[in-house]
Design an enzyme around this catalytic site. Structure first.
Site, PDB file in Angstrom:
ATOM      1  N   GLY A 140     -22.024 -93.962 -88.531  1.00 11.41           N
ATOM      2  CA  GLY A 140     -22.944 -94.238 -88.369  1.00 11.41           C
ATOM      3  C   GLY A 140     -23.425 -95.013 -86.874  1.00 11.41           C
ATOM      4  O   GLY A 140     -24.356 -95.899 -87.148  1.00 11.41           O
TER       5      GLY A 140
ATOM      6  N   ARG B 199     -23.047 -82.935 -95.647  1.00 11.69           N
ATOM      7  CA  ARG B 199     -23.641 -82.356 -96.841  1.00 11.69           C
ATOM      8  C   ARG B 199     -24.851 -81.465 -96.468  1.00 11.69           C
ATOM      9  O   ARG B 199     -25.889 -81.835 -96.699  1.00 11.69           O
ATOM     10  CB  ARG B 199     -23.715 -82.851 -98.302  1.00 11.69           C
TER      11      ARG B 199
ATOM     12  N   ASN C 181     -34.044 -85.682 -89.906  1.00 12.07           N
ATOM     13  CA  ASN C 181     -32.786 -85.455 -89.502  1.00 12.07           C
ATOM     14  C   ASN C 181     -32.458 -85.074 -87.856  1.00 12.07           C
ATOM     15  O   ASN C 181     -33.667 -85.276 -87.393  1.00 12.07           O
ATOM     16  CB  ASN C 181     -31.639 -83.839 -90.195  1.00 12.07           C
TER      17      ASN C 181
ATOM     18  N   HIS D 143     -30.005 -82.962 -84.828  1.00 10.16           N
ATOM     19  CA  HIS D 143     -28.868 -82.230 -84.494  1.00 10.16           C
ATOM     20  C   HIS D 143     -28.925 -82.839 -83.415  1.00 10.16           C
ATOM     21  O   HIS D 143     -30.089 -82.823 -82.425  1.00 10.16           O
ATOM     22  CB  HIS D 143     -29.537 -81.312 -84.972  1.00 10.16           C
TER      23      HIS D 143
ATOM     24  N   ASP E 223     -29.938 -76.686 -90.391  1.00 11.59           N
ATOM     25  CA  ASP E 223     -30.671 -77.525 -89.061  1.00 11.59           C
ATOM     26  C   ASP E 223     -31.824 -76.291 -88.208  1.00 11.59           C
ATOM     27  O   ASP E 223     -32.190 -75.780 -87.266  1.00 11.59           O
ATOM     28  CB  ASP E 223     -29.438 -77.377 -87.600  1.00 11.59           C
TER      29      ASP E 223
ATOM     30  N   GLU F  97     -29.716 -89.576 -78.425  1.00 14.60           N
ATOM     31  CA  GLU F  97     -29.625 -90.110 -79.986  1.00 14.60           C
ATOM     32  C   GLU F  97     -30.937 -90.915 -80.183  1.00 14.60           C
ATOM     33  O   GLU F  97     -31.098 -91.233 -81.293  1.00 14.60           O
ATOM     34  CB  GLU F  97     -29.129 -89.129 -80.615  1.00 14.60           C
TER      35      GLU F  97
HETATM   36  C1  GRF Z   1     -25.007 -87.075 -84.896  1.00 17.60           C
HETATM   37  O1  GRF Z   1     -24.970 -86.702 -83.284  1.00 17.60           O
HETATM   38  C2  GRF Z   1     -25.832 -86.283 -85.372  1.00 17.60           C
HETATM   39  O2  GRF Z   1     -26.594 -85.521 -83.944  1.00 17.60           O
HETATM   40  C3  GRF Z   1     -25.580 -85.451 -85.668  1.00 17.60           C
HETATM   41  O3  GRF Z   1     -23.812 -86.346 -86.243  1.00 17.60           O
HETATM   42  C4  GRF Z   1     -23.842 -87.531 -84.821  1.00 17.60           C
HETATM   43  C5  GRF Z   1     -23.756 -88.113 -86.059  1.00 17.60           C
HETATM   44  O4  GRF Z   1     -23.656 -89.519 -85.468  1.00 17.60           O
HETATM   45  N1  GRF Z   1     -26.208 -84.864 -87.126  1.00 17.60           N
HETATM   46  P1  GRF Z   1     -23.107 -90.660 -86.090  1.00 17.60           P
HETATM   47  O5  GRF Z   1     -23.361 -91.028 -87.345  1.00 17.60           O
HETATM   48  O6  GRF Z   1     -24.677 -91.352 -85.726  1.00 17.60           O
HETATM   49  O7  GRF Z   1     -22.808 -92.039 -85.091  1.00 17.60           O
END
Ligand code: GRF
Length: 205
Positions: free
Chosen positions: A16, A95, A111, A113, A149, A178
């Protein structure tokens, strides 16, 4: 009193850290989205603790106790409707979603990625980028469509791949991006600056 901020749910399965970045950014009352619900499909998801500490409603819909994917999603949908959710951010939600669920949230389901889509859909993106000797890597926020994706791209952040990179070091540098990209992309969607066109392109991205 209605503030006009978009009521947003974050769906997680684990750590998270993206959820945390979104929650922290949305503490600013001028941010156009408000995080009002964190929903996990795993009771043990580490991210739930931070959401609770932040006084955000948390829910667990454990996919293992449902007969099938659609029953699980219908249980999530009930909660999302009860909380009058307008936007959903998937943040490490592990999921696959059915076309039925995706169709409930057109232009409202995002989302993140850890790759520059359409490159490296799926898992182990950092190791695959290194194996290909990619020079540039990064992350993508996109609207969700039924394919994995896939879906219109809202925003991307690029970083250079270093000769010394391991999958772990590359993952850490992408993750830092991110945490900047997702709150910025959610803000643009919440402000109505990016939307999905009829031919499934992101308008304004
Ligand atoms: C992240 O790298 C995200 O891009 C991918 O899953 C990972 C989740 O990391 N979909 P977190 O749970 O947000 O730390």
């Amino acid at each position: 009193m209605t503030t006009g901020r978009k009521r947003t749910a974050i769906l997680i399965s684990g750590r998270g850290s993206n959820m945390r970045a979104l929650i922290e950014r949305a503490r600013d009352p001028s941010y156009p989205a408000e995080i009002v619900l964190v929903l996990s499909n795993r009771p043990e998801a580490a991210g739930l603790a931070f959401a609770k500490e932040s006084n955000i409603a948390c829910a667990v819909v454990d996919h293992k106790i449902y007969a099938g994917r659609e029953e699980f999603e219908r249980a999530m949908q009930v909660l999302l409707e009860l909380h009058r959710i307008e936007l959903i951010c998937l943040a490490g939600f592990m999921r696959m979603l059915t076309p039925w669920f995706v169709a409930q949230w057109p232009g409202r389901l995002l989302n993140i990625h850890p790759a520059l889509l359409p490159a490296y859909r799926g898992l182990h993106t950092h190791a695959r980028a290194l194996a290909d000797r990619a020079k540039i890597h990064g992350c993508t926020v996109h609207f969700v469509s039924p394919g994995m994706d896939e879906g219109p791209i809202i925003a991307q952040a690029e970083i250079p791949v270093l000769d010394s990179d391991t999958p772990e070091s590359l993952a850490a540098r992408v993750l830092a991006q991110e945490h900047i990209l997702y709150p910025a992309a959610l803000a643009r969607v919440a402000e109505g600056l990016v939307s999905v066109t009829e031919n499934c392109q992101a308008n304004g991205a």
